[in-house]
Motif scaffolding. Structure first.
Motif, short mmCIF file in Angstrom:
data_model
loop_
_atom_site.label_atom_id
_atom_site.label_comp_id
_atom_site.label_asym_id
_atom_site.label_seq_id
_atom_site.Cartn_x
_atom_site.Cartn_y
_atom_site.Cartn_z
N UNK B 115 37.38 38.05 42.69
CA UNK B 115 36.75 38.45 43.96
C UNK B 115 36.28 39.89 43.94
N UNK B 116 36.97 40.78 43.20
CA UNK B 116 36.63 42.19 43.29
C UNK B 116 35.52 42.60 42.33
N UNK B 117 35.10 41.66 41.49
CA UNK B 117 34.06 41.99 40.51
C UNK B 117 32.73 41.38 40.90
N UNK B 118 31.66 42.11 40.68
CA UNK B 118 30.31 41.60 40.93
C UNK B 118 30.07 40.35 40.08
N UNK B 121 28.68 40.43 36.25
CA UNK B 121 29.43 40.85 35.08
C UNK B 121 29.55 39.74 34.04
N UNK B 166 31.80 42.89 30.22
CA UNK B 166 32.29 43.73 31.31
C UNK B 166 33.76 43.46 31.62
N UNK B 262 40.10 50.30 41.81
CA UNK B 262 40.33 48.86 41.81
C UNK B 262 41.62 48.51 42.55
N UNK B 265 40.64 48.01 46.02
CA UNK B 265 39.91 46.75 46.19
C UNK B 265 40.88 45.57 46.22
#
Lengths: 393, 393
Positions: B115-118, B121, B166, B262, B265
């Protein structure tokens, strides 16, 4: 590596941590004064005796090789899913155990259900509303439309004919307003969803507080709902499980979108990103659904509802408009003297030592409104209401 | 309303349900024959006595108003986060309690961390691998690159200089191979991640099985790892909590991407879409980290490792290549006679009544390989190995 930019669109402060900060400041400046909270969003009464007994038995089983349990059934143990189906049957709703998913609470499932929906879907959320629905969708970068709640519609908005959305959140009985949709009103929502291929995410966390026999206690008491709604339930307020963590989400087999079964999607999602609920917790939940468990939990629910009735009575005496409180543990009142939510918060705290939750924290339509909850002790409620009746307005 | 098309890209059958189906068919056709499973991915020994005691005490507390607990601290109770920090300190890793997040297991956190990553990636996943990492990313529609594990690199692939990604998943000790990275090898990964602004998702679920004092038991024993790695740990195999559900995820404050912490986040994500772990479970987990708890759980871990040693011994006698088994509860063997994974599965089942897991279920590089686990009872392991030694090859 790029972080999810959606997080940058979230509001900076949590409503409840801002409240806690201001209460902390008040206490620091007024060390002798007792603060009474009518803003508690948590239960205060202990677990029912049959639940405690069942959990003790389950813990003991986990300590012996012959009765030890490892990973449980993916959707939750059949004994609990059957108990949930029986609970629904008593409400006139027939479910299959495979339509029930045991989870660790409505908050998790309401957030994670978004995984099965395409990101392009438009989401319809009411204002005022429980903040987590909004935050979860902002994190996911989804388009949100707000539907206005107000005194004019008794904070029970209905769809107008031109309303378009793919996913709509309904919470009834409602947090924060305590308002409850009638069967006729829910039918309007179901018919609208069916006509627009929309999915209703129905938050039923407070259904056990409904006392009025005419009011619906499940979306599935409405014809057609199995084809357009997912229902999220929780034992948190029903059985005092806020610190135990158990809920159940119903995804009917009839709920099909684009030829795909949402039940199968949710099963796949949970099989991949979840590993079930504690065996001990599931035995406790099973006990909560027995006749004794339901009776013991009913006692707690009636205790909270009596608190709500007392609060409602005091507001009526004071001529303050409010909704909720008779079929829900929440009371949503209009701030007296046209005070803003935060000004009323400060006034209440400074003049009465009472803490509540500013309505504007639940959305801009909450401005000028305020939420009281019914979870405090009876003595705290009585003393708070004495102070409220004496407040210098 | 559109469903998430990513779900349509998932493989049809779960590896483990396909295995269960074939075992069911065998049992139906061979009613008199006993099947022994060396494929169990679940613990079989009961909870440690001090854990049982702590959980009973906690259940009793929940049954009394004076000691009842509702919602807990957002990241988990401080008593448990402190216990986790002490556990890390003994490994030479200093953490702050605010860097520890108590969750309901590594599977949930490993799935939800996405959820916290675009979404843009690129994700690097090994092959063979625990299937859930792949499925979670396919559901999210992310680009996955696979990194080959093989006999040539002892199923411990390392990054080559031109490798770009990533997010990279590392699991050590590994499920399914039981292979364990050395400190030097993890340093190569950490240096690569720092050089490429990548984040390592380090699955440390089996760290408690490491016996060799030279092998790293946390990614944070590697310099620089706090700036590029999130570590996921679980009490499932360490303390027998597969049916109790507790884990902890470490997000160091030094882990900053694009100027964003992070840790903040993940805290925001969990505050919005999760409501904590059962108080009863957290007291049980706290007990697992006491000297008595660690000692009692060590007994169980050594029991499983002895099973692994016996399995390894039998494979050595049979001249079958394998890795794992000395610092992990998994053994990854090369199928004899160039048999494919499923052919060896069928052969083992038909000729020996033994169930294992076909390596190809963990990725195409698993073709021709097979996984045994060390979780069965000692008697079952001995009897299975007697049959294995006598197998008609």
């Amino acid at each position: 590596m790029k972080i999810n930019q959606g997080f940058l669109n979230l509001k900076d402060r949590y409503l409840f941590s801002l409240v806690a900060q201001k209460v902390g400041e008040y206490r620091a400046q007024n060390p002798g004064k007792e603060v009474i909270s009518l803003g508690i969003g948590d239960v205060t009464l202990p677990l029912a005796p049959v639940v405690v007994e069942a959990m003790q038995k389950a813990v003991a089983e986990m300590g012996r090789a012959e009765t030890f349990r490892g990973y449980g059934e993916e959707q939750g143990y059949a004994f609990l899913r059957q108990a949930v189906c029986s609970y629904y049957a008593r409400k006139g709703v027939e479910l299959d155990a495979s339509e029930v998913f045991i989870g660790d609470g409505a908050k998790s499932d309401l957030g994670n259900i978004l995984d099965i929906f395409d990101q392009e879907n438009t989401v319809l959320i009411q204002d005022p509303v429980y903040p987590a629905y909004v935050a979860a969708n902002i994190m996911a970068g989804r388009r949100i439309h707000f539907l206005d709640g107000s005194v004019h519609n008794s904070f029970l908005p209905l769809p107008h004919r031109d309303l378009r959305a793919d996913i709509v959140y309904l919470c009834s009985p409602n947090n924060p307003t305590g308002a409850v949709y009638t069967k006729e009103q829910l039918k309007i929502w179901v018919d609208w969803a069916l006509a627009h291929d929309a999915v209703i995410l129905f938050d039923s966390a407070y259904e056990a507080f409904i006392q009025d026999g005419e009011l619906p206690t499940s979306i599935y008491q409405i014809d057609g709902a199995k084809r357009c709604a997912i229902e999220f339930c929780s034992l948190s307020k029903t059985a005092g499980f806020t610190g135990v963590r158990c809920g159940y989400t119903v995804v009917p087999h009839e709920l099909i979108q684009g030829g795909v079964s949402l039940n199968e999607l949710w099963l796949r999602r949970q099989s991949t990103k979840f590993n079930g609920v504690s065996y001990v917790t599931q035995r406790g939940a099973e006990a909560a659904f027995t006749p004794e468990g339901l009776e013991q939990n009913r006692t707690s629910i009636l205790y909270y509802l009596e608190n709500a009735r007392l609060i409602a009575g005091a507001l009526t005496e004071l001529g303050i408009w409010f909704t909720g409180g008779s079929n829900a543990p929440y009371i949503w009142l209009q701030c007296p003297k046209d005070l803003s939510s935060w000004d009323f918060f400060t006034f209440l705290l400074d003049s009465c030592g009472i803490v509540g939750t500013p309505g504007v924290g639940f959305g801009r339509n909450g401005e000028g409104f305020f939420r009281f909850t019914a979870f405090a002790s009876r003595e705290d409620v009585r003393r708070a209401l004495d102070r409220l009746r004496a407040m210098p307005l």
